[in-house]
Design a protein around this motif. Structure first.
Motif, PDB file in Angstrom:
ATOM      1  N   LEU A 225     -12.026  20.514   3.010  1.00  6.03           N
ATOM      2  CA  LEU A 225     -12.703  20.036   1.801  1.00  6.03           C
ATOM      3  C   LEU A 225     -11.806  19.085   1.004  1.00  6.03           C
ATOM      4  N   VAL A 226     -10.512  19.380   0.965  1.00 12.15           N
ATOM      5  CA  VAL A 226      -9.577  18.477   0.278  1.00 12.15           C
ATOM      6  C   VAL A 226      -9.571  17.111   0.963  1.00 12.15           C
ATOM      7  N   CYS A 227      -9.478  17.116   2.283  1.00 12.87           N
ATOM      8  CA  CYS A 227      -9.487  15.853   3.042  1.00 12.87           C
ATOM      9  C   CYS A 227     -10.802  15.110   2.846  1.00 12.87           C
ATOM     10  N   LEU A 228     -11.907  15.851   2.810  1.00  9.16           N
ATOM     11  CA  LEU A 228     -13.221  15.239   2.609  1.00  9.16           C
ATOM     12  C   LEU A 228     -13.320  14.609   1.225  1.00  9.16           C
ATOM     13  N   THR A 229     -12.740  15.268   0.233  1.00  7.69           N
ATOM     14  CA  THR A 229     -12.745  14.723  -1.131  1.00  7.69           C
ATOM     15  C   THR A 229     -11.943  13.432  -1.203  1.00  7.69           C
ATOM     16  N   ILE A 230     -10.772  13.425  -0.545  1.00 12.14           N
ATOM     17  CA  ILE A 230      -9.947  12.216  -0.531  1.00 12.14           C
ATOM     18  C   ILE A 230     -10.720  11.056   0.081  1.00 12.14           C
ATOM     19  N   THR A 232     -14.084  10.761   0.414  1.00 18.77           N
ATOM     20  CA  THR A 232     -15.272  10.426  -0.375  1.00 18.77           C
ATOM     21  C   THR A 232     -14.915   9.580  -1.584  1.00 18.77           C
ATOM     22  N   VAL A 233     -13.836   9.958  -2.279  1.00 15.51           N
ATOM     23  CA  VAL A 233     -13.416   9.202  -3.466  1.00 15.51           C
ATOM     24  C   VAL A 233     -12.748   7.896  -3.063  1.00 15.51           C
ATOM     25  N   GLY A 234     -11.820   7.971  -2.109  1.00 13.44           N
ATOM     26  CA  GLY A 234     -11.039   6.795  -1.739  1.00 13.44           C
ATOM     27  C   GLY A 234     -11.846   5.699  -1.083  1.00 13.44           C
ATOM     28  N   SER A 235     -12.861   6.069  -0.285  1.00 10.07           N
ATOM     29  CA  SER A 235     -13.643   5.054   0.420  1.00 10.07           C
ATOM     30  C   SER A 235     -14.462   4.189  -0.529  1.00 10.07           C
ATOM     31  N   ARG A 236     -14.692   4.667  -1.740  1.00  5.71           N
ATOM     32  CA  ARG A 236     -15.393   3.837  -2.720  1.00  5.71           C
ATOM     33  C   ARG A 236     -14.534   2.660  -3.164  1.00  5.71           C
ATOM     34  N   PHE A 237     -13.225   2.890  -3.215  1.00  3.82           N
ATOM     35  CA  PHE A 237     -12.304   1.844  -3.674  1.00  3.82           C
ATOM     36  C   PHE A 237     -11.763   1.009  -2.513  1.00  3.82           C
ATOM     37  N   TYR A 238     -11.800   1.561  -1.308  1.00  3.95           N
ATOM     38  CA  TYR A 238     -11.281   0.859  -0.130  1.00  3.95           C
ATOM     39  C   TYR A 238     -12.326   0.882   0.985  1.00  3.95           C
ATOM     40  N   PRO A 239     -13.454   0.193   0.800  1.00  7.01           N
ATOM     41  CA  PRO A 239     -14.506   0.193   1.822  1.00  7.01           C
ATOM     42  C   PRO A 239     -14.197  -0.769   2.963  1.00  7.01           C
ATOM     43  N   ASP A 240     -14.793  -0.519   4.126  1.00  5.87           N
ATOM     44  CA  ASP A 240     -14.645  -1.418   5.269  1.00  5.87           C
ATOM     45  C   ASP A 240     -15.167  -2.813   4.950  1.00  5.87           C
ATOM     46  N   SER A 241     -16.231  -2.863   4.180  1.00  8.12           N
ATOM     47  CA  SER A 241     -16.913  -4.134   3.914  1.00  8.12           C
ATOM     48  C   SER A 241     -16.042  -5.144   3.172  1.00  8.12           C
ATOM     49  N   TYR A 242     -15.023  -4.661   2.461  1.00 12.67           N
ATOM     50  CA  TYR A 242     -14.175  -5.565   1.677  1.00 12.67           C
ATOM     51  C   TYR A 242     -13.406  -6.528   2.574  1.00 12.67           C
ATOM     52  N   LYS A 265      -5.406   4.975   5.971  1.00 15.76           N
ATOM     53  CA  LYS A 265      -5.108   6.367   5.620  1.00 15.76           C
ATOM     54  C   LYS A 265      -6.348   7.068   5.107  1.00 15.76           C
ATOM     55  N   ILE A 266      -7.102   6.386   4.252  1.00 21.77           N
ATOM     56  CA  ILE A 266      -8.313   6.989   3.680  1.00 21.77           C
ATOM     57  C   ILE A 266      -9.400   7.135   4.749  1.00 21.77           C
ATOM     58  N   SER A 267      -9.594   6.105   5.557  1.00 19.78           N
ATOM     59  CA  SER A 267     -10.652   6.142   6.574  1.00 19.78           C
ATOM     60  C   SER A 267     -10.442   7.262   7.577  1.00 19.78           C
ATOM     61  N   LEU A 268      -9.200   7.517   7.944  1.00 18.05           N
ATOM     62  CA  LEU A 268      -8.937   8.544   8.942  1.00 18.05           C
ATOM     63  C   LEU A 268      -9.252   9.942   8.434  1.00 18.05           C
ATOM     64  N   TYR A 269      -9.270  10.113   7.107  1.00 17.96           N
ATOM     65  CA  TYR A 269      -9.635  11.420   6.557  1.00 17.96           C
ATOM     66  C   TYR A 269     -11.085  11.767   6.873  1.00 17.96           C
ATOM     67  N   LYS A 270     -11.880  10.783   7.194  1.00 17.46           N
ATOM     68  CA  LYS A 270     -13.255  11.032   7.621  1.00 17.46           C
ATOM     69  C   LYS A 270     -13.268  11.918   8.864  1.00 17.46           C
ATOM     70  N   TYR A 271     -12.371  11.613   9.797  1.00 17.83           N
ATOM     71  CA  TYR A 271     -12.284  12.396  11.019  1.00 17.83           C
ATOM     72  C   TYR A 271     -11.521  13.696  10.784  1.00 17.83           C
ATOM     73  N   VAL A 272     -10.448  13.606  10.018  1.00 18.39           N
ATOM     74  CA  VAL A 272      -9.623  14.790   9.753  1.00 18.39           C
ATOM     75  C   VAL A 272     -10.450  15.890   9.116  1.00 18.39           C
ATOM     76  N   SER A 273     -11.243  15.537   8.099  1.00 19.21           N
ATOM     77  CA  SER A 273     -12.021  16.546   7.374  1.00 19.21           C
ATOM     78  C   SER A 273     -13.027  17.232   8.295  1.00 19.21           C
ATOM     79  N   CYS A 274     -13.735  16.464   9.104  1.00 21.28           N
ATOM     80  CA  CYS A 274     -14.729  17.056  10.021  1.00 21.28           C
ATOM     81  C   CYS A 274     -14.064  17.996  11.021  1.00 21.28           C
TER      82      CYS A 274
END
Length: 474
Positions: A225-230, A232-242, A265-274
């Motif tokens: 859940l901690v990784c998922l929070t990181i 969820t919050v971080g991807s708003r500021f560092y999106p792929d689309s940028y 670092k933020i994107s990989l938490y997507k996999y880590v959390s799952c």
């Protein structure tokens, strides 16, 4: 009613509805385990235990299927069912033969690649092919393990002995193994022998009793859940689309590089959390039990797909790879890399293994480039580590008081160039990742090409000829 609720939830989280549905489906792996625990206390026979668990797994698959499929969603669940039934028939009708293994490998991979081809877009889509790629490895591994079960034990290594199947599994066992809710959506990979041990109540720290796995499972659950929070919050500021905006190209070179570092670092938490949350489900069921260590402490890491502390602290690319997606890497090492020994060349086996991984992930050019870069980076790092080990000066420097500063620089380069191959992996198509690499002047390619060329020259300068000759003799 459920659809608008999912839409509102995804909007509030700033994520796609399929992603939210996927996470909720993984989290729902916790409550169904209570039914498995009750089977312990009710004293169900081992022949009945898989049947009750299978209903829960099918329910999770049905709940999540709308997010993993394109309409009509219900019909998409047949893809996994077809592959499971075909795999069972191959084992039953063709027996323990090389032909069975090759037929299984070709059928499952071709089916998966056809799924990629007909559903592919230039975006990261959560659809039925995502859990199906996990299932593909399970079913291919099943054919290998059944084939190994017919060999003399002296011909098998320790890993193969643990996984080898002495008898052909029943259809119920194959279905239960394939749809086990702890690994159905995102993994981890485990063997049918492990699943049979779970069903026969062998995977417990208290023989004859349910495993004391609640607290180990909750540790992974909350870490997930901690990784998922990181993320969820971080991807708003560092999106792929940028990456594809004019604003990114207008930034200074150093900013573009640092953005890649933080974004990765933020994107990989997507996999880590799952993976960490799914590991918690496996631990709670008992599948994560791994016996006792040399001190007699019970271990719950049999289904560990992440070593989070190592992942966060290692300054080495090989260290990150060893801590990331562990069970999939172990599967590939056991069933692909080590079985290519007949090639007689370790580097050729490594290249073929990474090619398999690239194709298994999908048909986009970004996957092929990502794993090509991994091959280059890992081999350059190995040469660099050998140089440090063989050079008295570099060895002394690595043990000096200056090491903390060296560690910081090394960690920065490590994180930067871990993110560099991730760019094509996440952006998929040629036009997108080429645009990003052009904006940073292909710095990763240049860095590792230069390193590859100068390491032999540094070796001539920093390693004495005697030490080099002694190493060759070894």
């Amino acid at each position: 009613m459920a659809a608008p609720l999912m839409e509102r939830l995804s909007e509030s989280l700033g994520s796609s509805e399929p992603a939210v549905r996927l996470i909720l489906s993984i989290l729902l792996g916790e409550p169904p385990l209570s039914s498995l625990s009750s089977s312990w206390s009710c004293g169900l026979s081992t022949g009945v235990a898989p049947r009750g668990g299978l209903a829960g797994r099918a329910s999770l698959g049905s709940i999540n299927c709308p997010s993993l499929c394109t309409p009509p969603s219900g019909s998409q669940l047949c893809h996994s069912a077809v592959c499971v039934v075909v795999q069972f028939l191959l084992l039953r009708l063709m027996g323990r033969t090389v032909t069975t293994v090759l037929t299984s490998f070709l059928f499952q991979m071709v089916y998966l690649l056809c799924g990629y081809y007909y559903t592919a877009t230039d975006q990261y889509d959560i659809k039925w092919t995502m859990p199906h790629c996990v299932l593909t490895l399970k079913l291919i591994g099943l054919s290998f393990d059944y084939y190994d079960g017919g060999k003399d034990p002296s011909q098998l290594n320790e890993e193969q002995k643990k996984a080898a199947l002495p008898t052909v599994p029943s259809l119920l066992e194959v279905c239960g193994f394939s749809y086990f809710y702890g690994g159905f959506l995102v993994g981890p990979q485990f063997t049918l022998r492990s699943y049979q041990g779970l069903v026969s109540r062998e995977l417990t720290d208290c023989p004859g009793q349910p495993p004391n796995s609640v607290f180990p499972a909750l540790n992974r659950f909350f870490l997930g859940l901690v990784c998922l929070t990181i993320f969820t919050v971080g991807s708003r500021f560092y999106p792929d689309s940028y990456f594809l905006t004019d604003e990114y190209e207008a930034q200074p070179f150093w900013y573009r590089c640092v953005y890649i570092l933080i974004w990765a670092k933020i994107s990989l938490y997507k996999y880590v959390s799952c993976w960490v949350i799914a590991e918690g489900v496996c631990i709670l069921s008992g599948l994560g039990y791994n016996g006792q260590d040399e001190k007699g402490v019970h271990q719950w890491d049999a289904c560990a797909n992440m070593r989070v502390w190592q992942y966060e602290t290692t300054p080495l690319f090989t260290g990150t790879i060893a801590s990331f997606n562990i069970n999939t890497n172990a599967w590939v090492a056991r069933h692909v890399f080590k079985r290519l020994k007949f090639l007689g060349n370790k580097m050729a086996s490594q290249m073929a293994t990474l090619l398999f991984l690239a194709v298994w992930h999908g048909l986009h050019s970004g996957y092929l480039l990502c794993f090509s870069l991994e091959f280059i980076i890992v081999n350059v790092e190995k040469k660099a580590m050998e140089l440090v080990k063989d050079s008295p000066l570099l060895t002394k420097l690595s043990c000096s008081p200056l090491y903390p500063l060296i560690y910081v620089v090394q960690q920065f380069l490590h994180w930067l160039f871990m993110g560099y191959p991730l760019v094509p992996f996440c952006l998929f198509t040629y036009d997108k990742w080429l645009k990003v690499y052009s904006s940073v002047y292909f710095c990763g390619h240049v860095f590792f090409l230069v390193a590859y060329l100068i390491i032999p020259w540094l070796r001539m300068m920093l390693v004495s000829r005697k030490a080099g000759d002694a190493k060759k003799e070894k």
